[in-house]
Scaffold this motif. Structure first.
Motif, PDB file in Angstrom:
ATOM      1  N   ARG A 353      29.741  38.180  38.089  1.00  0.00           N
ATOM      2  CA  ARG A 353      30.128  39.526  38.544  1.00  0.00           C
ATOM      3  C   ARG A 353      30.282  40.433  37.324  1.00  0.00           C
ATOM      4  O   ARG A 353      30.998  40.133  36.376  1.00  0.00           O
ATOM      5  CB  ARG A 353      31.440  39.448  39.318  1.00  0.00           C
ATOM      6  N   TRP A 355      31.785  43.296  36.931  1.00  0.00           N
ATOM      7  CA  TRP A 355      33.143  43.817  36.750  1.00  0.00           C
ATOM      8  C   TRP A 355      34.118  42.806  37.330  1.00  0.00           C
ATOM      9  O   TRP A 355      34.392  42.817  38.517  1.00  0.00           O
ATOM     10  CB  TRP A 355      33.326  45.174  37.439  1.00  0.00           C
ATOM     11  N   SER A 358      37.413  44.596  39.646  1.00  0.00           N
ATOM     12  CA  SER A 358      36.557  45.556  40.325  1.00  0.00           C
ATOM     13  C   SER A 358      36.945  46.986  39.971  1.00  0.00           C
ATOM     14  O   SER A 358      38.138  47.323  39.818  1.00  0.00           O
ATOM     15  CB  SER A 358      36.660  45.351  41.838  1.00  0.00           C
ATOM     16  N   ARG A 359      35.938  47.866  39.869  1.00  0.00           N
ATOM     17  CA  ARG A 359      36.212  49.282  39.591  1.00  0.00           C
ATOM     18  C   ARG A 359      36.936  49.944  40.742  1.00  0.00           C
ATOM     19  O   ARG A 359      37.554  50.992  40.575  1.00  0.00           O
ATOM     20  CB  ARG A 359      34.893  50.007  39.305  1.00  0.00           C
ATOM     21  N   SER A 471      41.621  38.470  40.198  1.00  0.00           N
ATOM     22  CA  SER A 471      40.290  39.058  40.063  1.00  0.00           C
ATOM     23  C   SER A 471      39.352  38.107  39.315  1.00  0.00           C
ATOM     24  O   SER A 471      38.184  37.912  39.690  1.00  0.00           O
ATOM     25  CB  SER A 471      40.369  40.403  39.337  1.00  0.00           C
ATOM     26  N   ALA A 475      36.063  36.099  40.867  1.00  0.00           N
ATOM     27  CA  ALA A 475      34.739  36.214  40.253  1.00  0.00           C
ATOM     28  C   ALA A 475      34.160  34.830  39.934  1.00  0.00           C
ATOM     29  O   ALA A 475      32.963  34.574  40.120  1.00  0.00           O
ATOM     30  CB  ALA A 475      34.827  37.060  38.981  1.00  0.00           C
TER      31      ALA A 475
END
Length: 727
Positions: A353, A355, A358-359, A471, A475
């Motif tokens: 992934r 990012w 995540s943005r 996060s 990922a």
């Protein structure tokens, strides 16, 4: 007296009086004219004193010369026969008589269908009857026999018909349902085949490398979501891409090695190249040697079983020939195509992934930084606390971006710096700035106690840390799901299993398969030779002195056909013995050997049946013959009458009416009833005749096809004159 089953030989001195016979042995029935006994004294002396002759029964026919009655004696016996058994037949036809003083009666023409003397001789040729006669006659100078016999035998014409029908059935291509013997024959001597793993050496090492590489990838993936994977010096992210590529490369190398092995095996099986050494160098055992000592008896059992089921020789030869074809090495082209079709094996490196945080979570980053700045209050404490959280967010984002595994190595800090600043850094700084500018406004709206504010500040920090950890792990899970290590591992296991099965099925037993195919092929040729020989010479195996059968072969008794068919099948099976011996020794059988063996056996069988009868040619426990005996007994009422003969039953006494006066009335006559031993088992299963099976007065013989009664009446002492020497 011996009761073994040796033959009883008949010597007729009426037609061959010549020199004293030599080479006689066992039991002996001698036929002679009554007026020639003394003339043949030397012959009898030679027979009686012969070491090979166990017993002699002399049947004297007629009366002594009228000029030499010796004071009214009807029979003159030389000294050599003084202690032998002498049966006097005054007349071949005889009279009906009971030794109770009644008057004899003539034998009506329709009462018997043959010569009573012939009936007597037939009875004496049964070994058990012969022995009992010798026993009963002991101590008597001479005895007059009375006889009643009934044959329990197939009709001669039907017997010849049955022989021809059996030959037709055994040589007919459509007789008996053909079965596929291929799988069974191919598995002969398979009990010692190699079991389990058959791959070793180079091919095993290649597989071991591939499996270890896959295990290494699995181990690295398992620790990818932990702290050491991000902060440790020996980070899996630094070499994961390289390990994944290497594992895929080794898996494909193993598949190619399996394909090479199967290609060599297939080539050797089909065309003999490459040699065995080129195949075994890849890591498979040398094919085991063929054990003809196990293969030949097992194939012989198959042939015996098929013949016992009534399969014709032609059908059996075709079955064995097809089995030989399917027992040849079949190659492993299908397995080779499957292994080649599964390639190339590879372990693709899925994209991590971009990012990890995540943005979409950037607003969360800004809010967390702003809240902490507000909660820590205006002034330097708010700026410092918010700045530290902002630095943590930026550092976490930078670290996760840098630790993302790539096709060769992790992306690194150099490539992650600018993306981290532009995303996580900007959002964090914006959050701190917003929180520093708005604390007075917010606090004027909401009064937050100092303790609550502290707890909220800790909670905001914890949420920030948890967001970073979760996060990264999310990922890692998403990346791991795209890494098909399990698929490659499964492919290796399936290809290994398929290759091992092909090697174990085709390569290791190749010598055994070739030996089975060669043996089965030679036996098929041998069976075809027997079929041709039987068809050419066996049609009249049971013919001879009997009447010629009609043109149309229609056996009247099905049980008879089954017996003859089984006998001929056994003869063919026995005639295969030289073929089995040659096959077990790995030798080629000379042409026409089997034909000669079969012709000789057929001749012996025909002679034995004509001499002793069809029932005597079998073995104890032969159910087909038992069924035939039951049928013949049911169709022979005269046999039942003969077997039920009692002391007062009128029999055909072998003398004329005027010769009855020479018989003794002072001594009780002896009565002998006899029947084949095979009939006894039939009677034991009968509801109406079961009592006969347990009758102690019946002599059960091992063979023969006669049921009857024999009564022996002693001659008066004065009716017999004993002579010294010869005249």
């Amino acid at each position: 007296m011996s009761t073994n089953a040796s033959e009883v030989e008949v010597l007729d001195l009426r037609v061959a009086p010549g020199d004293p016979p030599v080479g006689r042995f066992g039991r002996l029935v001698v036929l002679d004219d009554a007026d020639s006994l003394v003339k043949h004294a030397d012959t009898y002396l030679a027979l009686v004193s012969g070491e090979m002759v166990s017993a002699v029964v002399c049947v004297a026919i007629g009366e002594a010369d009228g000029d030499d009655r010796f004071g009214g004696a009807v029979l003159a016996i030389p000294h050599a026969l003084r202690y032998a058994t002498v049966l006097w037949v005054g007349d071949r036809e005889g009279v009906r008589w009971v030794p109770d003083g009644s008057h004899p009666r003539p034998v009506e023409a329709d009462e018997k269908a043959g010569d009573s003397l012939d009936d007597l001789i037939a009875a004496l040729r049964v070994p058990h009857v012969f022995d009992r006669v010798v026993e009963m006659a002991e101590g008597h100078p001479g005895m007059s026999p009375a006889v009643r016999v009934a044959p329990i035998a197939p009709d001669p014409v039907e017997l010849v018909d049955a022989g021809e029908a059996a030959v037709q059935a055994l040589t007919a291509p459509e007789y008996g349902s053909a079965v596929n013997l291929g799988p069974r024959v191919r598995r002969l001597d398979s009990s010692n085949d190699h079991r389990g793993n058959v791959l070793a050496g180079r091919i095993h090492q290649t597989r071991d490398k591939a499996v270890r590489a896959l295990n290494r990838v699995t181990e690295l993936t398992a620790v990818l979501g932990t702290g050491p994977a991000l902060l440790g010096r020996d980070r899996p992210t630094a070499r994961l891409g390289e390990e994944v590529a290497r594992a895929g490369q080794l898996a494909e190398e193993y598949r190619e090695c399996l394909a090479l092995l199967l290609d060599r095996v297939d080539g050797h099986l089909r065309v003999g190249t490459p040699p065995v050494a080129k195949v075994t160098e890849l890591g498979v055992p040398t094919p085991r040697a063929a054990r003809l000592g196990e293969i030949v008896p097992a194939l012989r059992e198959v042939v015996t079983e098929r013949l016992a089921r009534g399969t014709s020789l032609t059908t059996l030869a075709e079955e064995i020939r097809l089995a030989a074809a399917t027992s040849e090495p079949q190659g492993c082209g299908t397995d080779l195509a499957e292994v080649r079709g599964r390639g190339p094996l590879s372990l693709g490196m899925p994209a991590f992934r971009r990012w990890p945080i995540s943005r979409a979570l950037l607003p969360v980053v800004a809010v967390c930084c702003a809240l902490l700045t507000i909660l820590l209050g205006p002034g330097s404490s708010g700026w410092v606390g918010g700045g530290l959280l902002a630095a943590g967010w930026f550092a976490s984002g930078l670290l996760l971006l840098a630790r993302r595994p790539g096709p060769a190595a992790e992306h690194g800090l150099a490539t992650a710096w600018l993306p981290a600043v532009g995303t996580y850094g900007v959002a964090a700084v914006a959050g701190v700035a917003g929180g520093a500018l708005a604390p007075d406004v917010v606090l004027s709206w909401v009064a937050v106690p100092e303790l609550v504010g502290g707890l909220l500040a800790v909670g905001v920090s914890a949420v920030s840390a948890a967001t970073v950890v979760l996060s990264w792990r999310a990922a890692v899970r998403a990346w791991s799901a795209g890494l098909r290590v399990a698929d490659v591992r499964t492919a290796i296991e399936e290809l290994t299993r398929r290759c091992e099965e092909a090697v174990g099925r085709e390569w290791l037993p190749v010598r055994r398969h070739r030996a089975i195919a060669a043996t089965a092929g030679s036996i098929a040729v041998a069976i075809e030779e027997l079929s041709a020989t039987l068809g050419a010479t066996g049609g009249r195996v049971l013919a001879g002195e009997w009447p010629d059968p009609p043109d149309e072969v229609t056996p009247a008794v099905p049980e008879l056909l089954r017996v003859v068919h089984a006998d001929l099948a056994d003869l063919c099976r026995a005639a295969l013995a030289p073929a089995w011996q040659a096959a077990e020794g790995g030798r080629r059988l000379d042409r026409n050997v089997l034909a000669k063996h079969l012709v000789r056996r057929l001749g012996d069988y025909g002679d034995r049946v004509r001499r002793h009868g069809l029932l005597a040619a079998g073995t104890p426990g032969d159910r087909r013959r038992d069924a035939l005996v039951a049928r013949l007994w049911a169709d022979s009422p005269l046999a039942a009458v003969a077997l039920r003969t009692g002391p007062g039953t009128e029999l055909v006494q072998l003398c004329r009416g005027d010769q009855v006066r020479y018989l003794s009335t002072a001594v009780s006559p002896g009565l002998l009833r006899f029947a084949p031993g095979r009939l006894r088992g039939v009677l034991e299963r009968s509801h109406t005749d079961r009592a006969l099976a347990s009758d102690p007065g019946i002599t059960w013989s091992d063979g023969g096809e006669l049921v009857g009664a024999l009564r022996l009446v002693p001659l008066r002492p004065e009716s017999v004159h004993h002579m010294m020497g010869s005249r």
